[in-house]
Design an enzyme around this catalytic site. Structure first.
Site, PDB file in Angstrom:
ATOM      1  N   LYS A  11     113.621  99.794  -2.530  1.00  0.00           N
ATOM      2  CA  LYS A  11     114.596  99.170  -3.543  1.00  0.00           C
ATOM      3  C   LYS A  11     116.185  99.203  -2.773  1.00  0.00           C
ATOM      4  CE  LYS A  11     117.036 102.653  -4.188  1.00  0.00           C
ATOM      5  NZ  LYS A  11     116.974 104.215  -4.279  1.00  0.00           N
ATOM      6  N   SER A 136     104.367 103.239   6.001  1.00  0.00           N
ATOM      7  CA  SER A 136     105.552 102.687   5.311  1.00  0.00           C
ATOM      8  C   SER A 136     106.321 101.646   6.276  1.00  0.00           C
ATOM      9  CB  SER A 136     106.475 103.637   4.702  1.00  0.00           C
ATOM     10  OG  SER A 136     107.390 103.039   3.964  1.00  0.00           O
ATOM     11  N   GLY A 141     114.684 108.579   3.581  1.00  0.00           N
ATOM     12  CA  GLY A 141     115.721 109.207   3.506  1.00  0.00           C
ATOM     13  C   GLY A 141     117.177 108.254   3.868  1.00  0.00           C
ATOM     14  N   ALA A 142     116.672 107.007   3.643  1.00  0.00           N
ATOM     15  CA  ALA A 142     117.910 106.088   3.802  1.00  0.00           C
ATOM     16  C   ALA A 142     118.468 105.218   2.532  1.00  0.00           C
ATOM     17  CB  ALA A 142     117.423 104.927   5.073  1.00  0.00           C
ATOM     18  N   LEU A 144     116.594 103.694   0.428  1.00  0.00           N
ATOM     19  CA  LEU A 144     115.787 102.627   0.023  1.00  0.00           C
ATOM     20  C   LEU A 144     114.556 102.948  -0.680  1.00  0.00           C
ATOM     21  CD1 LEU A 144     116.069 100.502   3.486  1.00  0.00           C
ATOM     22  CD2 LEU A 144     117.231 100.009   1.355  1.00  0.00           C
ATOM     23  N   GLY A 145     114.463 104.087  -1.374  1.00  0.00           N
ATOM     24  CA  GLY A 145     113.505 104.519  -2.216  1.00  0.00           C
ATOM     25  C   GLY A 145     112.079 104.539  -1.634  1.00  0.00           C
ATOM     26  N   SER A 146     112.084 105.050  -0.234  1.00  0.00           N
ATOM     27  CA  SER A 146     110.764 105.442   0.314  1.00  0.00           C
ATOM     28  C   SER A 146     109.894 106.380  -0.573  1.00  0.00           C
ATOM     29  CB  SER A 146     111.091 105.923   1.657  1.00  0.00           C
ATOM     30  OG  SER A 146     111.265 107.409   1.687  1.00  0.00           O
ATOM     31  N   SER A 147     110.537 107.463  -1.155  1.00  0.00           N
ATOM     32  CA  SER A 147     109.890 108.340  -1.796  1.00  0.00           C
ATOM     33  C   SER A 147     109.094 107.813  -3.147  1.00  0.00           C
ATOM     34  CB  SER A 147     110.668 109.492  -2.485  1.00  0.00           C
ATOM     35  OG  SER A 147     111.576 109.196  -3.327  1.00  0.00           O
ATOM     36  N   ASP A 198     114.215 104.469  -9.513  1.00  0.00           N
ATOM     37  CA  ASP A 198     113.414 104.235  -8.202  1.00  0.00           C
ATOM     38  C   ASP A 198     112.079 103.759  -8.364  1.00  0.00           C
ATOM     39  OD1 ASP A 198     115.736 104.560  -7.007  1.00  0.00           O
ATOM     40  OD2 ASP A 198     114.972 106.000  -5.551  1.00  0.00           O
TER      41      ASP A 198
END
Ligand SMILES: Nc1ncnc2c1ncn2[C@@H]1O[C@H](COP(=O)(O)OP(=O)(O)O)[C@@H](O)[C@H]1O
Ligand SMILES: C[C@@](O)(CCOP(=O)(O)O)CC(=O)O
Length: 322
Positions: A11, A136, A141-142, A144-147, A198
């Site tokens: 996202k 992924s 941690g950028a 972009l909603g990786s978590s 998120d």
């Protein structure tokens, strides 16, 4: 049970990042960089987790997992349920609760939480022997909603593995709501106090405006905008950032509150523009208007304003101390 692969998009928050944690509006769009979870049955009495992006693999005996006490029923607050579950995990598996910034621990606990809770709900505590792999395309941690994509793809994969998702796309509202709720709980483990935006955008896709823990409006189709995403490669951890914003807010609410209000107005105005854009073929006239909103938001960027606030506190302190 057959092998399952589930994926979630990432996202981008166009306006309202951080402000949304304080009940203000934020606008988010899904980004087609995906996190994929594979769940496959194995002939070993363990559950295996492989996280190649973090260069880590772990396994737990099913008999140990079965000794973990059951958490309270669904009606308790999500944060209370998660904290109870973490205590149980810690006691039985003899491991520390996640250290706030340890990526591997955050991911492992979020995984164990989802595996245990979803298996308990749909298999009555009959834990399957499975190998789970998460990979992924999203940088971690950028912003972009990786978590969230991690949590959403895991939740969807387990629910699909147990045959609890409709076999049609798009998924039903009920299915999506359940994926998002589980992902939100896992996000509490990774983030501490997520706003919920998120897990929502990574579950429902499209574009949405979110406020006070809820999706206010949703657009399934995003207007065809070209948005340049720049990865600064400066490492950051959302849990730490949110905590530091909270500390600054608590120190100087009179300065920060108006900034949050201004961001809220920008989010709502931008959403209006996006809605109008999704109803027209002539996008061009909207571009300068959207640009102004981005410029205004940059002026209000929380970090800058907070630094300004810190300067004011510093100045005040200097004044007091002569
Ligand atoms: N592919 C992945 N494999 C394992 N863990 C992941 C993966 N993607 C994200 N995570 C988890 O999510 C955390 C990143 O979350 P966060 O700091 O909120 O950044 P982001 O802005 O990317 O969501 C990582 O530290 C890790 O715990
Ligand atoms: C900073 C925040 O507004 C968004 C966090 O996004 P990300 O995990 O950094 O991609 C926090 C939140 O909404 O919970």
């Amino acid at each position: 049970m057959a092998k399952i692969v589930a994926s979630s998009p990432g996202k981008g928050i166009l306006h309202g990042e951080h402000a949304v944690v304080y009940g203000k509006s934020a606008v988010a769009m899904s980004v087609d960089l995906r996190t994929r979870t594979t769940v496959e049955p194995i002939n070993k009495n363990v559950v295996e987790l492989h996280l190649p992006d973090l260069q880590t693999s772990s396994e737990w005996f099913i008999e140990d997992i079965m000794r973990i006490p059951v958490t309270s029923n669904e009606e308790i607050e999500d944060a209370v349920k998660v904290s109870e579950a973490l205590k149980h995990l810690q006691t039985v598996l003899n491991v520390q609760v996640p250290c706030c910034t340890d990526a591997k621990q955050q991911s492992i606990y979020a995984f164990l939480f989802l595996y245990i809770e979803i298996s308990r709900k749909y298999r009555g505590g009959n834990f399957p022997s499975v190998k789970v792999t998460v990979t992924s395309e999203l940088p971690m941690g950028a912003g972009l909603g990786s978590s969230a994509a991690f949590a959403v793809s895991l939740s969807a994969a387990f629910l699909a593995f147990y045959g609890k998702l409709d076999k049609k796309t798009p998924l039903s509202q009920e299915n999506l709501d359940e994926i998002s709720r589980f992902a939100f709980q896992a996000e509490i483990i990774i983030h501490g106090k997520p706003s919920g935006i998120d897990n929502s955008i990574c579950t429902y896709g499209g574009a949405l405006i979110f406020q006070a823990g809820k999706i206010k409006e949703f657009l399934p189709e995003v207007p065809p905008l070209k948005i340049l995403l720049v990865n600064t490669r400066i490492p950051r951890n959302t849990r730490d950032l949110v905590a530091s914003v909270r500390q600054r807010f608590d120190t100087c609410p009179a300065v920060i509150q108006p900034v949050l209000d201004a961001i809220d107005a920008i989010s709502r105005q931008s959403w209006q523009l996006l809605k109008e854009m999704s109803n027209t073929n002539s996008l061009q006239k909207f571009i300068p208007l959207l640009k102004v909103k981005f410029q205004e938001n940059i002026l209000h960027l929380l970090k800058e304003s907070l630094e300004q606030a810190e300067l004011e506190i510093f100045e005040a302190e200097l004044g007091c101390n002569g």
